[in-house]
Design an enzyme around this catalytic site. Structure first.
Site, PDB file in Angstrom:
ATOM      1  N   ARG A 216      -8.882  -2.209   0.413  1.00 50.72           N
ATOM      2  CA  ARG A 216      -8.927  -2.528   1.840  1.00 50.72           C
ATOM      3  C   ARG A 216     -10.117  -1.834   2.514  1.00 50.72           C
ATOM      4  O   ARG A 216     -10.610  -0.828   2.040  1.00 50.72           O
ATOM      5  CB  ARG A 216      -7.625  -2.081   2.517  1.00 50.72           C
ATOM      6  CG  ARG A 216      -6.408  -2.884   2.152  1.00 50.72           C
ATOM      7  CD  ARG A 216      -5.187  -2.413   2.934  1.00 50.72           C
ATOM      8  NE  ARG A 216      -4.896  -0.991   2.705  1.00 50.72           N
ATOM      9  CZ  ARG A 216      -5.198  -0.019   3.540  1.00 50.72           C
ATOM     10  NH1 ARG A 216      -5.801  -0.284   4.685  1.00 50.72           N
ATOM     11  NH2 ARG A 216      -4.887   1.241   3.248  1.00 50.72           N
TER      12      ARG A 216
ATOM     13  N   LYS B  97      -1.928  -8.001   3.717  1.00 50.97           N
ATOM     14  CA  LYS B  97      -1.732  -6.866   4.614  1.00 50.97           C
ATOM     15  C   LYS B  97      -1.951  -7.250   6.073  1.00 50.97           C
ATOM     16  O   LYS B  97      -1.337  -6.669   6.978  1.00 50.97           O
ATOM     17  CB  LYS B  97      -2.658  -5.717   4.215  1.00 50.97           C
ATOM     18  CG  LYS B  97      -2.245  -5.024   2.924  1.00 50.97           C
ATOM     19  CD  LYS B  97      -0.824  -4.481   2.976  1.00 50.97           C
ATOM     20  CE  LYS B  97      -0.467  -3.688   1.734  1.00 50.97           C
ATOM     21  NZ  LYS B  97       0.954  -3.249   1.735  1.00 50.97           N
TER      22      LYS B  97
ATOM     23  N   HIS C  96       7.409  -0.663   4.931  1.00 56.66           N
ATOM     24  CA  HIS C  96       6.535  -0.615   3.760  1.00 56.66           C
ATOM     25  C   HIS C  96       7.294   0.145   2.680  1.00 56.66           C
ATOM     26  O   HIS C  96       7.182   1.363   2.554  1.00 56.66           O
ATOM     27  CB  HIS C  96       5.225   0.085   4.121  1.00 56.66           C
ATOM     28  CG  HIS C  96       4.192   0.011   3.048  1.00 56.66           C
ATOM     29  ND1 HIS C  96       3.253   0.995   2.839  1.00 56.66           N
ATOM     30  CD2 HIS C  96       3.936  -0.927   2.104  1.00 56.66           C
ATOM     31  CE1 HIS C  96       2.475   0.672   1.827  1.00 56.66           C
ATOM     32  NE2 HIS C  96       2.866  -0.488   1.368  1.00 56.66           N
TER      33      HIS C  96
ATOM     34  N   SER D 136       1.198   5.912  -2.450  1.00 51.03           N
ATOM     35  CA  SER D 136       0.715   5.692  -3.805  1.00 51.03           C
ATOM     36  C   SER D 136       0.851   6.959  -4.647  1.00 51.03           C
ATOM     37  O   SER D 136       0.519   8.055  -4.193  1.00 51.03           O
ATOM     38  CB  SER D 136      -0.751   5.254  -3.758  1.00 51.03           C
ATOM     39  OG  SER D 136      -1.263   5.059  -5.050  1.00 51.03           O
TER      40      SER D 136
ATOM     41  N   LYS E  16       7.244   5.049  -6.483  1.00 51.51           N
ATOM     42  CA  LYS E  16       8.036   4.021  -5.794  1.00 51.51           C
ATOM     43  C   LYS E  16       8.328   2.830  -6.708  1.00 51.51           C
ATOM     44  O   LYS E  16       9.468   2.376  -6.804  1.00 51.51           O
ATOM     45  CB  LYS E  16       7.295   3.580  -4.532  1.00 51.51           C
ATOM     46  CG  LYS E  16       7.947   2.464  -3.737  1.00 51.51           C
ATOM     47  CD  LYS E  16       7.381   2.398  -2.319  1.00 51.51           C
ATOM     48  CE  LYS E  16       5.910   2.089  -2.305  1.00 51.51           C
ATOM     49  NZ  LYS E  16       5.610   0.656  -2.373  1.00 51.51           N
ATOM     50  N   THR E  17       7.300   2.327  -7.372  1.00 55.42           N
ATOM     51  CA  THR E  17       7.489   1.158  -8.239  1.00 55.42           C
ATOM     52  C   THR E  17       8.342   1.511  -9.445  1.00 55.42           C
ATOM     53  O   THR E  17       9.270   0.777  -9.813  1.00 55.42           O
ATOM     54  CB  THR E  17       6.120   0.616  -8.698  1.00 55.42           C
ATOM     55  OG1 THR E  17       5.371   0.223  -7.552  1.00 55.42           O
ATOM     56  CG2 THR E  17       6.294  -0.582  -9.608  1.00 55.42           C
TER      57      THR E  17
ATOM     58  N   ASP F 199       7.354  -4.071  -2.039  1.00 54.33           N
ATOM     59  CA  ASP F 199       6.344  -3.549  -1.119  1.00 54.33           C
ATOM     60  C   ASP F 199       6.675  -3.702   0.358  1.00 54.33           C
ATOM     61  O   ASP F 199       6.459  -2.772   1.121  1.00 54.33           O
ATOM     62  CB  ASP F 199       4.998  -4.229  -1.414  1.00 54.33           C
ATOM     63  CG  ASP F 199       3.820  -3.479  -0.804  1.00 54.33           C
ATOM     64  OD1 ASP F 199       3.809  -2.232  -0.861  1.00 54.33           O
ATOM     65  OD2 ASP F 199       2.916  -4.137  -0.283  1.00 54.33           O
TER      66      ASP F 199
ATOM     67  N   ARG G  58      -5.524  -4.567  -9.895  1.00 57.65           N
ATOM     68  CA  ARG G  58      -4.318  -5.175  -9.332  1.00 57.65           C
ATOM     69  C   ARG G  58      -3.913  -6.435 -10.086  1.00 57.65           C
ATOM     70  O   ARG G  58      -4.745  -7.114 -10.688  1.00 57.65           O
ATOM     71  CB  ARG G  58      -4.565  -5.566  -7.871  1.00 57.65           C
ATOM     72  CG  ARG G  58      -4.758  -4.388  -6.923  1.00 57.65           C
ATOM     73  CD  ARG G  58      -3.446  -3.833  -6.460  1.00 57.65           C
ATOM     74  NE  ARG G  58      -3.612  -2.730  -5.514  1.00 57.65           N
ATOM     75  CZ  ARG G  58      -2.613  -2.242  -4.766  1.00 57.65           C
ATOM     76  NH1 ARG G  58      -1.416  -2.769  -4.840  1.00 57.65           N
ATOM     77  NH2 ARG G  58      -2.838  -1.237  -3.947  1.00 57.65           N
TER      78      ARG G  58
END
Length: 532
Positions: free
Chosen positions: A60, A201, A220, A237, A241-242, A256, A321
């Site tokens: 981003r 986003k 989020h 990050s 979390k994942t 997400d 990604r």
């Protein structure tokens, strides 16, 4: 003469676009990926995933994102360094250039989709792309309508996406890249960046302004459920979390972006946009499996001569990604929805080694830590980082939150109170010392603590209060050595622990000062207190 292919559901002339060539409407990802390869936008991997490159910008561009300051939303937006204003004149000038540029293209691609799996609150969107692969990305990432929904689809927000059009110096922007949201016009214009994440986003940011006005909390976070027991996971990050939301005993709702409304939790998206750095089949078999499927889009991945991706090669970027439809994950809810959460999990990777591996928060403490959004960077993750650095991102997603963080925190607190949810802070970082001295929390211990919290195994154990941070820490947990639960006991030097813990507490307080005016006294009183 321009020809329409697929299932047109509108006319681009309503945007001022006069296509010079063919327009492909609402094609599936397979068709779009085949078109992308034929057009030279990417190549196939050995397993026929599409592999693309985003050029100079591999993430981003926060310094190039703007919100038009206009009467309908000017009082809603928390203006500042994150939510940067621009005027309508600039928007319309850049929009005219984008429209002219898109009109000149030999081919355009359009998707009519939804953001939100709860159709009572879903936002109908239209994405107009220059490239087939970006259109495939949008198709993967948002909710795909069925035939009846498509027939009745009327977009309430549109993304005009011109990644190869660059702003010029006389346009007065910060660079050749721009992402401009105009709530009055219900449009987003994007130019000068091929990084696909800007598409999703920008719409997430739109939802984050629309939904709170309806009493719905946009989040989020990732989410999973057993059907009767739902949990949401907040974390920046590198906090896990994942990994932690992927549980064979619990179905994934999404990874997400979610909303918490009157009917429970619902995914905003129809797919996942997973970080792939150091991905391995052993550690993340479900995500690894998606990289071998036709329909997946891989960004900035290095492959060998046989077309096999090397997820450890970060020569193009560390932000590699993969975009894929959520149907590629077997262990998921069929409708991308879950009930009201029983547990709210805040994940942090504390490289200072002073936060407990698990602690229980009061509702006011939950609001405080939600607004704080803390984790820490460690040496080696960024050039120049030689010791742990505290990182705070309000609501665990500050770049995407147009309103004051207190608005989202109040919604979280009220929903937790209404539905009796419990908040937990889980530290997946260091124990026994700071990064470089102590050791990383064992994932099996973190998983055991998380499962104990979600399954109610901590409901009847004894807790002790951490007098510096105020939260409650269990003295025992199934499958976890008791000494691990109290971080001070794991340090060789108690004086060094106290000094480091006081340092982190002061960092929390310094960060929170910028939000203090927008939250209640009870939330402000939940701040940590350095001890003498």
């Amino acid at each position: 003469m321009a020809e329409a292919h697929g299932t047109p559901t509108g006319n681009l002339s309503s945007y001022g676009i006069t296509p010079a060539g063919d327009v492909y409407w609402n094609h599936d990802a397979h068709t779009l990926i085949e078109l992308a390869v034929a057009r030279g936008e990417g190549v196939y991997s050995a397993d026929k995933a599409l592999v693309t490159e985003t050029g100079e910008r591999t993430g981003r561009s926060p310094n190039d994102k703007f919100i038009v300051d206009e009467p309908s939303t000017t009082n809603d937006v928390n203006w500042g360094d994150v939510n940067v204003s621009t005027d309508a004149e600039t928007f319309f000038r850049m929009r005219a250039k984008v429209v002219d540029y898109l009109s000149s293209q030999g081919t355009l691609f359009v998707q009519d989709l939804y953001c939100g799996a709860d159709f009572s609150e879903a936002l109908p969107i239209r994405v107009i792309n220059q490239n087939a692969w970006h259109n495939a990305f949008a198709r993967n990432m948002f909710i795909r309508p069925d035939a009846e929904q498509l027939e009745n689809h009327t977009p309430e927000f549109t993304v005009l996406h011109a990644p190869h059009f660059e702003a010029s110096p006389e346009d007065g922007l910060n660079s050749q890249c721009f992402v401009i949201v105009n709530y009055a016009e219900k449009e987003v214009i994007i130019g000068g960046t091929r990084y696909a994440g800007e598409i999703k986003k920008s719409i997430f940011s739109v939802m984050n302004l629309i939904l709170p006005k309806k009493g719905i909390l946009p989040m989020h976070c990732s989410a999973n459920t057993t059907g009767d027991n739902t949990a949401i996971f907040f974390g920046l990050s590198g906090t896990g979390k994942t990994t932690l939301s992927a549980d064979p005993k619990r179905a994934l709702i999404g990874d997400d972006e979610h909303g918490w409304g009157a009917n429970g939790v619902f995914n905003f998206e129809g797919g996942c946009y997973a970080k792939l750095i150091d991905l391995s089949e052993e550690d993340e078999p479900a995500i690894f499996g998606t990289t071998r499927k036709f329909g997946t889009v891989l960004e900035n991945i290095v492959m060998d001569d046989a077309g096999v991706p090397d997820f450890h090669d970060t020569s193009k970027t560390q932000n590699t990604r993969g975009s894929y439809p959520i149907e590629f994950i077997d262990n998921r809810t069929m409708d991308s929805k879950g009930g009201h959460p029983q547990n709210v999990i805040f994940l942090t990777c504390d490289a200072f080694g002073v936060l407990p591996p698990i602690s229980k928060l009061t509702p006011d403490q939950a609001a405080y830590h939600f607004i704080s959004g803390y984790t820490a960077k460690v040496a080696g993750t960024e050039i120049g980082v030689k010791e742990p650095q505290a990182t705070f991102s309000a609501c665990f997603g500050e770049p995407f939150m147009p309103m004051h963080p207190g608005v989202y925190a109040d919604l979280l607190s009220s929903k937790m109170a209404e539905h009796g949810a419990t908040a937990w802070l889980i530290n997946t970082g260091w124990s026994g010392g700071v990064y470089g001295v102590g050791s990383r929390m064992k994932i099996r211990h973190t998983r055991a603590m998380l499962n104990a919290a979600l399954d109610g195994d901590l409901d009847n154990v004894e807790f002790v209060k951490d007098h510096r941070f105020g939260f409650e820490v269990p003295v025992e947990c199934p499958g976890v050595p008791s000494e691990v639960l109290q971080p001070r006991s794991t340090w060789a030097s108690k004086d060094e622990f106290d000094a480091t813990a006081n340092k982190l507490a002061a960092m929390f307080n310094q960060n929170f000062a910028r939000y203090a005016q927008g939250v209640s006294e009870a939330v402000n009183s939940s701040a940590p207190s350095p001890l003498a």
